[in-house]
Design a protein around this motif. Structure first.
Motif, PDB file in Angstrom:
ATOM      1  N   THR A 103       0.879  -1.158   0.102  1.00  0.00           N
ATOM      2  CA  THR A 103      -0.064  -0.031   0.058  1.00  0.00           C
ATOM      3  C   THR A 103       0.793   1.290  -0.015  1.00  0.00           C
ATOM      4  O   THR A 103       0.441   2.362  -0.619  1.00  0.00           O
ATOM      5  CB  THR A 103      -1.019  -0.001   1.195  1.00  0.00           C
ATOM      6  OG1 THR A 103      -0.212  -0.217   2.240  1.00  0.00           O
ATOM      7  CG2 THR A 103      -2.012  -1.028   0.985  1.00  0.00           C
ATOM      8  N   VAL A 104       2.114   1.127   0.659  1.00  0.00           N
ATOM      9  CA  VAL A 104       2.933   2.409   0.830  1.00  0.00           C
ATOM     10  C   VAL A 104       3.795   2.507  -0.443  1.00  0.00           C
ATOM     11  O   VAL A 104       4.226   3.711  -1.027  1.00  0.00           O
ATOM     12  CB  VAL A 104       3.749   2.259   2.034  1.00  0.00           C
ATOM     13  CG1 VAL A 104       4.680   3.408   2.173  1.00  0.00           C
ATOM     14  CG2 VAL A 104       2.925   2.078   3.256  1.00  0.00           C
ATOM     15  N   TRP A 145      -6.013   1.525  -3.618  1.00  0.00           N
ATOM     16  CA  TRP A 145      -5.000   1.017  -2.606  1.00  0.00           C
ATOM     17  C   TRP A 145      -3.671   1.687  -2.478  1.00  0.00           C
ATOM     18  O   TRP A 145      -2.972   1.171  -1.896  1.00  0.00           O
ATOM     19  CB  TRP A 145      -4.565  -0.622  -3.162  1.00  0.00           C
ATOM     20  CG  TRP A 145      -6.049  -1.286  -3.298  1.00  0.00           C
ATOM     21  CD1 TRP A 145      -6.800  -1.559  -4.471  1.00  0.00           C
ATOM     22  CD2 TRP A 145      -6.819  -1.706  -1.910  1.00  0.00           C
ATOM     23  NE1 TRP A 145      -7.813  -2.318  -4.137  1.00  0.00           N
ATOM     24  CE2 TRP A 145      -7.987  -2.458  -2.857  1.00  0.00           C
ATOM     25  CE3 TRP A 145      -6.841  -1.846  -0.717  1.00  0.00           C
ATOM     26  CZ2 TRP A 145      -9.114  -3.002  -1.927  1.00  0.00           C
ATOM     27  CZ3 TRP A 145      -7.768  -2.466  -0.012  1.00  0.00           C
ATOM     28  CH2 TRP A 145      -8.815  -3.072  -0.563  1.00  0.00           C
ATOM     29  N   MET A 147      -1.618   3.981  -0.412  1.00  0.00           N
ATOM     30  CA  MET A 147      -1.898   4.827   0.857  1.00  0.00           C
ATOM     31  C   MET A 147      -0.486   5.441   1.329  1.00  0.00           C
ATOM     32  O   MET A 147      -0.533   5.401   2.552  1.00  0.00           O
ATOM     33  CB  MET A 147      -2.362   3.822   1.819  1.00  0.00           C
ATOM     34  CG  MET A 147      -3.497   3.063   1.620  1.00  0.00           C
ATOM     35  SD  MET A 147      -4.360   2.183   2.828  1.00  0.00           S
ATOM     36  CE  MET A 147      -5.502   1.357   2.177  1.00  0.00           C
ATOM     37  N   ASP A 149       0.127   8.517   1.483  1.00  0.00           N
ATOM     38  CA  ASP A 149      -0.100   9.901   2.224  1.00  0.00           C
ATOM     39  C   ASP A 149      -0.459   9.352   3.669  1.00  0.00           C
ATOM     40  O   ASP A 149      -0.237  10.036   4.724  1.00  0.00           O
ATOM     41  CB  ASP A 149      -1.239  10.623   1.457  1.00  0.00           C
ATOM     42  CG  ASP A 149      -2.270   9.674   1.132  1.00  0.00           C
ATOM     43  OD1 ASP A 149      -2.291   8.470   0.985  1.00  0.00           O
ATOM     44  OD2 ASP A 149      -3.415  10.237   0.635  1.00  0.00           O
ATOM     45  N   VAL A 150      -1.311   8.145   3.823  1.00  0.00           N
ATOM     46  CA  VAL A 150      -1.696   7.764   4.925  1.00  0.00           C
ATOM     47  C   VAL A 150      -0.635   7.287   5.942  1.00  0.00           C
ATOM     48  O   VAL A 150      -0.540   7.506   7.111  1.00  0.00           O
ATOM     49  CB  VAL A 150      -2.911   6.678   4.968  1.00  0.00           C
ATOM     50  CG1 VAL A 150      -3.382   6.144   6.230  1.00  0.00           C
ATOM     51  CG2 VAL A 150      -3.945   7.067   4.154  1.00  0.00           C
ATOM     52  N   PHE A 151       0.359   6.706   5.069  1.00  0.00           N
ATOM     53  CA  PHE A 151       1.516   6.401   5.809  1.00  0.00           C
ATOM     54  C   PHE A 151       2.443   7.585   6.349  1.00  0.00           C
ATOM     55  O   PHE A 151       2.932   7.365   7.727  1.00  0.00           O
ATOM     56  CB  PHE A 151       2.547   5.489   4.867  1.00  0.00           C
ATOM     57  CG  PHE A 151       3.828   5.086   5.685  1.00  0.00           C
ATOM     58  CD1 PHE A 151       3.963   3.885   6.190  1.00  0.00           C
ATOM     59  CD2 PHE A 151       4.839   5.846   5.472  1.00  0.00           C
ATOM     60  CE1 PHE A 151       4.899   3.518   6.772  1.00  0.00           C
ATOM     61  CE2 PHE A 151       6.093   5.482   5.837  1.00  0.00           C
ATOM     62  CZ  PHE A 151       6.388   4.195   6.632  1.00  0.00           C
ATOM     63  N   TRP A 348     -14.668   7.360   1.054  1.00  0.00           N
ATOM     64  CA  TRP A 348     -13.242   8.001   1.227  1.00  0.00           C
ATOM     65  C   TRP A 348     -12.398   7.945   2.374  1.00  0.00           C
ATOM     66  O   TRP A 348     -11.208   7.740   2.655  1.00  0.00           O
ATOM     67  CB  TRP A 348     -13.448   9.370   0.688  1.00  0.00           C
ATOM     68  CG  TRP A 348     -12.247  10.326   0.636  1.00  0.00           C
ATOM     69  CD1 TRP A 348     -11.383  10.461  -0.306  1.00  0.00           C
ATOM     70  CD2 TRP A 348     -11.767  11.225   1.833  1.00  0.00           C
ATOM     71  NE1 TRP A 348     -10.098  11.223   0.249  1.00  0.00           N
ATOM     72  CE2 TRP A 348     -10.689  11.729   1.340  1.00  0.00           C
ATOM     73  CE3 TRP A 348     -12.248  11.293   2.950  1.00  0.00           C
ATOM     74  CZ2 TRP A 348      -9.612  12.549   2.163  1.00  0.00           C
ATOM     75  CZ3 TRP A 348     -11.426  12.281   3.839  1.00  0.00           C
ATOM     76  CH2 TRP A 348     -10.354  12.874   3.279  1.00  0.00           C
ATOM     77  N   ARG A 351      -9.867   4.583   4.456  1.00  0.00           N
ATOM     78  CA  ARG A 351      -8.411   4.213   4.086  1.00  0.00           C
ATOM     79  C   ARG A 351      -7.683   4.976   5.293  1.00  0.00           C
ATOM     80  O   ARG A 351      -6.645   4.395   5.964  1.00  0.00           O
ATOM     81  CB  ARG A 351      -8.159   4.660   2.849  1.00  0.00           C
ATOM     82  CG  ARG A 351      -8.173   6.281   2.549  1.00  0.00           C
ATOM     83  CD  ARG A 351      -8.055   6.437   1.037  1.00  0.00           C
ATOM     84  NE  ARG A 351      -6.712   6.392   0.408  1.00  0.00           N
ATOM     85  CZ  ARG A 351      -5.737   7.402   0.522  1.00  0.00           C
ATOM     86  NH1 ARG A 351      -6.165   8.484   1.240  1.00  0.00           N
ATOM     87  NH2 ARG A 351      -4.739   7.127   0.080  1.00  0.00           N
ATOM     88  N   TRP A 352      -8.353   6.210   5.805  1.00  0.00           N
ATOM     89  CA  TRP A 352      -7.265   6.746   6.792  1.00  0.00           C
ATOM     90  C   TRP A 352      -7.182   6.053   8.414  1.00  0.00           C
ATOM     91  O   TRP A 352      -6.356   6.222   8.972  1.00  0.00           O
ATOM     92  CB  TRP A 352      -7.759   8.165   7.143  1.00  0.00           C
ATOM     93  CG  TRP A 352      -7.591   9.025   6.131  1.00  0.00           C
ATOM     94  CD1 TRP A 352      -8.564   9.274   5.260  1.00  0.00           C
ATOM     95  CD2 TRP A 352      -6.286   9.697   5.602  1.00  0.00           C
ATOM     96  NE1 TRP A 352      -8.068  10.132   4.012  1.00  0.00           N
ATOM     97  CE2 TRP A 352      -6.690  10.522   4.550  1.00  0.00           C
ATOM     98  CE3 TRP A 352      -5.134   9.912   6.276  1.00  0.00           C
ATOM     99  CZ2 TRP A 352      -5.785  11.126   3.782  1.00  0.00           C
ATOM    100  CZ3 TRP A 352      -4.281  10.656   5.663  1.00  0.00           C
ATOM    101  CH2 TRP A 352      -4.517  11.107   4.670  1.00  0.00           C
ATOM    102  N   MET A 354      -5.992   3.100   8.594  1.00  0.00           N
ATOM    103  CA  MET A 354      -4.771   2.295   8.248  1.00  0.00           C
ATOM    104  C   MET A 354      -3.478   2.968   8.983  1.00  0.00           C
ATOM    105  O   MET A 354      -2.390   2.586   9.251  1.00  0.00           O
ATOM    106  CB  MET A 354      -4.154   2.396   6.831  1.00  0.00           C
ATOM    107  CG  MET A 354      -4.954   0.936   6.195  1.00  0.00           C
ATOM    108  SD  MET A 354      -4.792  -0.587   6.745  1.00  0.00           S
ATOM    109  CE  MET A 354      -3.065  -0.692   6.100  1.00  0.00           C
ATOM    110  N   MET A 392     -13.317  -1.771   3.658  1.00  0.00           N
ATOM    111  CA  MET A 392     -12.907  -1.081   2.353  1.00  0.00           C
ATOM    112  C   MET A 392     -13.705  -1.805   1.217  1.00  0.00           C
ATOM    113  O   MET A 392     -14.526  -1.473   0.023  1.00  0.00           O
ATOM    114  CB  MET A 392     -11.459  -1.095   1.948  1.00  0.00           C
ATOM    115  CG  MET A 392     -10.954   0.425   2.648  1.00  0.00           C
ATOM    116  SD  MET A 392      -9.139   0.548   2.556  1.00  0.00           S
ATOM    117  CE  MET A 392      -9.018   0.947   0.652  1.00  0.00           C
TER     118      MET A 392
END
Ligand SMILES: [Zn+2]
Ligand SMILES: [Zn+2]
Length: 409
Positions: A103-104, A145, A147, A149-151, A348, A351-352, A354, A392
């Motif tokens: 994901t990252v 999938w 992510m 930005d979440v990371f 939307w 996913r945050w 995570m 998700m």
């Protein structure tokens, strides 16, 4: 305004057949449900290609450069981005390691490679071949999938968590990763798939009538390019997507996924998400325990972010989707647009959640098994990651066209 059959599409949210102007610089929305169907300022193809290439280079560099370092009681440690997955693998958390790496890094890199390929072909004069069509379909699927930005937010939370115990130093890889995230977000937000579709080779589209539901005309919209297709065909005439994916989805699979996610949320919050060993004493940390620690340590904004991401969002998402599943069966009324908006926000925001998984991954990689302190992943981490994935998937299997069903029958 030039309108041709090539930009006639079926709204994926409400099944309405709409003519979308190709050249409109204003955002064009579905008149029935408000879903964005096209328009907007065109983006330069050279510009996009250059930025996607720059993002790719930054992604490669960020993987190997030192990401962050910390020192406490004379012991220093640095970690790279790759260490987050490598350390999870070291603790036999294979699924988590794969999830974090994919994901990252892997999915965003595949996405950028596909974008580079597509835009190189678009800039050339030759026809777009089946490989390009495949990549155009792939970028739609991959986006969900990504992510990184979440990371980045997760990494910041973990650094704030550890800053009370050790001196944290951001390394060069951290800055290149920020640049990668910014460029990747720019590319993902500016590559309008609507601009891609009308560049595809035009063949004969089936007869359709705008301003009516596709369902009533024996048609279905392609999930990928939204072109109207005859239900007898197996592949989309425009983008080649398999049309069995466009069939109307029932509520059973969504409900099953939501129940599984709700059940997994219990171990995710009861079991320790990580264990910290400090001066020979091992302390299990639950997700909520970590939130309380942050709150008592004076990091109230971070405590609120983690609390919202780990408990409020998953619970709200499961409950909202359950309510939407229920109301979808209750006919069309004036609140139908609000339901679609509610669904989109829920989809939307999921996913945050995570963030929690990425906090664990960064802390485990950064602290490792040192003599003074070690951090190990706990059993709740996998349970929580699965909860996020299942919610998700539940949102993805939810069919918003069901809200409009009574009028489309
Ligand atoms: Zn619509
Ligand atoms: Zn298609």
């Amino acid at each position: 305004m030039v309108v041709t059959t090539s930009n006639r599409c079926v709204c994926p949210d409400c099944d309405w057949v709409v003519d979308v102007p190709v050249t409109s610089t204003e955002v064009f929305k579905c008149p029935r449900c408000g879903h964005r169907l096209g328009g907007g300022a065109p983006v330069s193809e050279r510009h996009t290609l250059a930025l996607a290439l720059a993002a790719l280079i930054l992604a490669l560099v960020s993987l190997w450069l030192p990401f962050v370092g910390y020192s406490a009681s004379g012991v220093s440690q640095t970690m790279s981005l790759l260490d987050t997955s490598a350390e999870l693998l070291h603790f036999h958390e294979r699924l988590l390691a794969i999830l974090v790496l994919f994901t990252v890094w892997v999915v965003p890199v595949l996405y950028l490679l596909a974008i580079c390929w597509i835009f190189t072909r678009l800039l050339g004069s030759g026809p777009l071949g089946p490989v390009t069509l495949y990549f155009i379909r792939a970028v739609v699927q991959l986006r969900v999938w990504m992510m990184a930005d979440v990371f980045l937010l997760g990494a910041l939370v973990s650094l704030i968590k550890i800053s009370g115990l050790a001196a944290v130093e951001l390394a060069s890889g951290f800055y290149t990763f920020i640049a990668f995230v910014v460029l990747q977000l720019w590319v993902a937000n500016n590559v309008s798939r609507y601009q891609l579709w009308h560049r595809l080779p035009h063949q004969q589209a089936p007869q359709s009538e705008a301003g009516r539901a596709a369902h009533n005309q024996g048609l279905s919209g392609c999930v990928c390019c939204q072109a109207p297709n005859s239900r007898q065909h197996k592949k989309c005439w425009r983008c080649g997507e398999t049309l069995s994916l466009t069939r109307w989805r029932g509520w059973r699979l969504t409900l099953a996924l939501l129940i599984a996610a709700a059940l997994l949320l219990v171990p995710a919050h009861v079991l320790p998400v990580m264990e910290t060993t400090s001066f020979g004493r091992t302390q299990p940390n639950t997700i909520i325990g970590g939130v309380l620690e942050l709150w008592q340590g004076g990091d109230a904004p971070i405590a609120i972010i983690v609390f919202v991401a780990s408990l409020v969002i998953p619970v709200a998402k499961i409950l909202t989707l359950l309510v939407l599943l229920y109301v979808a069966e209750r006919g069309n009324d004036s609140t139908v647009k609000n339901r679609v908006v509610l669904y989109k926000v829920t989809d939307w925001i999921g996913r945050w959640s995570m963030i929690d998984i990425f906090v664990v991954a960064v802390l485990v990689a950064l602290v490792r098994s040192g003599q003074l302190m070690s951090v190990y992943p706990g059993n709740a981490a996998l349970a929580f990651a699965l909860t996020v994935i299942l919610t998700m998937l539940a949102a993805m299997t939810f069919d918003t066209r069901r809200f409009f069903m009574p009028t489309t029958k």
